[in-house]
Design a protein around this motif. Structure first.
Motif, PDB file in Angstrom:
ATOM      1  N   ASN A   1     -98.698 -66.222  -8.018  1.00 61.65           N
ATOM      2  CA  ASN A   1     -99.125 -65.003  -8.723  1.00 61.65           C
ATOM      3  C   ASN A   1     -99.187 -63.654  -8.103  1.00 61.65           C
ATOM      4  O   ASN A   1     -98.846 -64.000  -6.867  1.00 61.65           O
ATOM      5  CB  ASN A   1    -100.911 -65.275  -9.365  1.00 61.65           C
ATOM      6  N   PRO A   2     -99.350 -62.695  -8.338  1.00 56.04           N
ATOM      7  CA  PRO A   2     -99.263 -61.486  -7.653  1.00 56.04           C
ATOM      8  C   PRO A   2    -100.034 -61.239  -6.439  1.00 56.04           C
ATOM      9  O   PRO A   2     -99.403 -60.578  -5.605  1.00 56.04           O
ATOM     10  CB  PRO A   2     -99.711 -60.373  -8.562  1.00 56.04           C
ATOM     11  N   ARG A   3    -100.985 -61.921  -6.201  1.00 52.92           N
ATOM     12  CA  ARG A   3    -101.919 -62.045  -5.130  1.00 52.92           C
ATOM     13  C   ARG A   3    -101.466 -62.930  -3.817  1.00 52.92           C
ATOM     14  O   ARG A   3    -101.705 -62.610  -2.709  1.00 52.92           O
ATOM     15  CB  ARG A   3    -103.294 -62.061  -5.467  1.00 52.92           C
ATOM     16  N   ARG A   4    -100.969 -64.047  -4.204  1.00 48.68           N
ATOM     17  CA  ARG A   4    -100.886 -65.205  -3.237  1.00 48.68           C
ATOM     18  C   ARG A   4     -99.840 -65.996  -3.799  1.00 48.68           C
ATOM     19  O   ARG A   4     -99.654 -66.279  -4.968  1.00 48.68           O
ATOM     20  CB  ARG A   4    -102.248 -65.647  -2.711  1.00 48.68           C
TER      21      ARG A   4
ATOM     22  N   PRO B   1    -100.964 -65.132   1.440  1.00 51.83           N
ATOM     23  CA  PRO B   1    -101.501 -63.803   0.668  1.00 51.83           C
ATOM     24  C   PRO B   1    -100.151 -63.101   0.490  1.00 51.83           C
ATOM     25  O   PRO B   1     -99.384 -63.034   1.523  1.00 51.83           O
ATOM     26  CB  PRO B   1    -102.552 -63.089   1.652  1.00 51.83           C
ATOM     27  N   THR B   2     -99.824 -62.407  -0.671  1.00 50.54           N
ATOM     28  CA  THR B   2     -98.767 -61.670  -0.798  1.00 50.54           C
ATOM     29  C   THR B   2     -99.407 -60.349  -1.608  1.00 50.54           C
ATOM     30  O   THR B   2     -98.490 -59.850  -2.515  1.00 50.54           O
ATOM     31  CB  THR B   2     -98.105 -62.138  -1.779  1.00 50.54           C
ATOM     32  N   PRO B   3    -100.199 -59.349  -0.968  1.00 44.95           N
ATOM     33  CA  PRO B   3    -100.528 -58.280  -1.596  1.00 44.95           C
ATOM     34  C   PRO B   3     -99.513 -57.118  -1.319  1.00 44.95           C
ATOM     35  O   PRO B   3     -99.006 -57.233  -0.270  1.00 44.95           O
ATOM     36  CB  PRO B   3    -101.859 -57.996  -0.851  1.00 44.95           C
ATOM     37  N   GLY B   4     -99.245 -56.412  -2.118  1.00 45.75           N
ATOM     38  CA  GLY B   4     -98.191 -55.204  -1.879  1.00 45.75           C
ATOM     39  C   GLY B   4     -96.828 -55.928  -1.465  1.00 45.75           C
ATOM     40  O   GLY B   4     -95.928 -55.251  -0.612  1.00 45.75           O
ATOM     41  N   ARG B   5     -96.645 -57.145  -2.136  1.00 45.33           N
ATOM     42  CA  ARG B   5     -95.200 -57.700  -1.845  1.00 45.33           C
ATOM     43  C   ARG B   5     -93.921 -56.957  -2.123  1.00 45.33           C
ATOM     44  O   ARG B   5     -94.088 -56.209  -3.291  1.00 45.33           O
ATOM     45  CB  ARG B   5     -95.145 -59.133  -2.567  1.00 45.33           C
TER      46      ARG B   5
ATOM     47  N   ASP C   1    -106.427 -64.379 -15.429  1.00 44.14           N
ATOM     48  CA  ASP C   1    -105.587 -63.102 -15.020  1.00 44.14           C
ATOM     49  C   ASP C   1    -105.160 -62.696 -16.565  1.00 44.14           C
ATOM     50  O   ASP C   1    -105.027 -61.346 -16.786  1.00 44.14           O
ATOM     51  CB  ASP C   1    -104.564 -63.085 -14.137  1.00 44.14           C
TER      52      ASP C   1
ATOM     53  N   GLN D   1     -91.070 -65.178   1.059  1.00 43.28           N
ATOM     54  CA  GLN D   1     -92.163 -65.659   0.891  1.00 43.28           C
ATOM     55  C   GLN D   1     -92.492 -67.084   0.212  1.00 43.28           C
ATOM     56  O   GLN D   1     -93.141 -68.075   0.787  1.00 43.28           O
ATOM     57  CB  GLN D   1     -93.099 -64.889  -0.276  1.00 43.28           C
TER      58      GLN D   1
ATOM     59  N   HIS E   1     -95.832 -58.095 -14.270  1.00 40.91           N
ATOM     60  CA  HIS E   1     -96.624 -57.946 -13.247  1.00 40.91           C
ATOM     61  C   HIS E   1     -96.512 -58.550 -11.890  1.00 40.91           C
ATOM     62  O   HIS E   1     -97.239 -58.466 -11.068  1.00 40.91           O
ATOM     63  CB  HIS E   1     -98.024 -58.127 -13.817  1.00 40.91           C
TER      64      HIS E   1
END
Length: 407
Positions: free
Chosen positions: A97-100, A119-123, A226, A131, A173
């Motif tokens: 998902n967009p966060r991790r 964690p993948t914030p601001g990927r 989400d 990743q 997203h």
């Protein structure tokens, strides 16, 4: 006749094929029941004791079963027990998902032996391949294995990859996953076959294999976390649609909200606006319940957990449950009219938070809005259901390969 590898293909009904069928039946029984004796395997398969003994010897020599302990507490001599060799093969799963990215590896019995969360914030858009490989390698290392030990991986993402273009659709997203060359790039760096599946579909796979939908061939899973989406099982198989968009019910126009146009660009639609996570805190505020709005899924789950626990003592919380149940039932009525499912599973952190009080209200509302009366149940697989579904999907194909003793 030969197969794609040039090896002879056994004809149906030959002793070799019949032996392979018995082998697979025994292996499936061991997976379902755990360690069994030769006598018990013989009774469950209908095989004679000598044939069961030959079967077990054959599977043990192939490295597919191992002797493990003996029976105890029964009259007579203790009997040797046999189990599937957990080290025969491994499969992996990823939940993105967009966060991790969550990654896990399971042995052939289905036991998770390694997990890793990245964690993948601001990927950045150019970092997806790294990743994915980092997340998988983290799970492999946690399992004490090498990447080459993993025979197959299933990756779950929002949306779906269009089979004609290779591009991810319905998930704007999720940055970095929309390149037309991404799947080729991942195939180039991952040493095992990789399959991609919608995340909600994988949650439904988990429920069908391990949860409340066991034995059900026609059911709908409504996911609300989400985003709002559905998975459709028809005749025991996932229905994905022409572009993989079957089940994207968040885009469904419904009464009670203005029409949302350019839904793919907006990444939203009528049912999402009516009953998605963001609608719960907004509905609560109209009832005079003081609450923040974001993060939507977390706040919505907290409100519904509170409402489920306190609705008998608090009229505002009771009304929140009733109105939200009505919104869910409004969209489900359209799904029911088209698919006429035997069962609807309510899953995802938001709807699961409402528990039995919310389920009962949705069931009552749906009885008023829909011509048929499907059963409604809360999903049972609530710990990382997408990841569990990815593992179950990867394991299913891996077992078909590894357990085929006719090859």
């Amino acid at each position: 006749m030969t197969d794609a590898t040039g090896s002879p293909t056994p004809s149906p009904g030959t002793p070799r094929v019949l032996r392979a069928m018995n082998d697979r039946a025994a292996l499936d029984l061991l997976l379902a029941h755990g360690p069994l004796s030769r006598t018990r395997i013989g009774k469950l398969t209908g095989l004679s004791k000598p044939t069961a003994s030959q079967l077990l010897a054959r599977l043990e020599a192939a490295g597919l079963v191992v002797a493990t302990g003996t029976t105890e507490g029964r009259p007579g001599p203790n009997a040797q027990l046999y189990a599937v060799n957990a080290h025969a093969a491994y499969a992996g799963g990823l939940d993105v998902n967009p966060r991790r990215i969550l990654a896990a590896v399971a042995d052939i019995t289905g036991t998770t032996v390694g997990e890793f969360e990245l964690p993948t914030p601001g990927r950045r858009a150019d970092s997806v391949v790294h990743q994915v490989t980092d997340a998988l390698e983290g799970a492999v290392k946690a399992a004490g294995l090498a990447t080459a030990d993993v025979r197959r991986v299933v990756i779950g993402t929002p949306g779906a990859f269009d089979p004609s273009t290779g591009r991810l659709r319905y998930a704007s997203h999720l940055p970095g996953w929309h390149s037309a060359t991404l799947l080729d790039e991942l195939a180039a760096v991952l040493p095992m076959p990789v399959e991609y599946e919608n995340d909600v579909n994988l949650a439904a796979v988990a429920e069908q294999r391990l949860g409340v939908a066991r034995g059900d061939e026609d059911f709908v899973l409504l996911w609300n976390e989400d985003g709002l989406g559905a998975a459709l099982f028809i005749g025991g198989r996932l229905h994905r649609g022409f572009t993989g968009g079957a089940g994207e019910v968040g885009f469904l126009p419904v009464p009670g909200t203005p029409l949302v146009r350019q839904v793919v660009r907006a990444n939203s639609g009528g049912f999402q606006e009516l009953a998605g996570a963001q609608s719960v805190p907004r509905l609560a505020k109209t009832l005079g319940i003081d609450t923040p709005e974001t993060p939507y899924a977390e706040v919505a789950a907290g409100l519904l957990t509170r409402a489920a626990a306190e609705h008998e003592r608090d009229d505002r919380l009771a009304e929140l449950l009733r109105l939200y149940a009505q919104r869910l039932a409004t969209g489900l009525a359209s799904v029911t009219a088209v698919l006429d499912p035997e069962l609807i599973v309510l899953a995802g952190g938001v709807t699961a938070a409402g528990g039995e009080p919310l389920r009962a209200l949705v069931q009552a509302e749906l009885a008023e809005l829909a011509a048929s009366r499907p059963r409604l149940l809360i999903g049972e697989v609530q710990h990382r259901p997408v990841l569990r579904g990815a593992l179950e999907s990867a394991l299913s194909t891996t077992r078909d390969e590894v357990f085929d003793t006719a090859r």
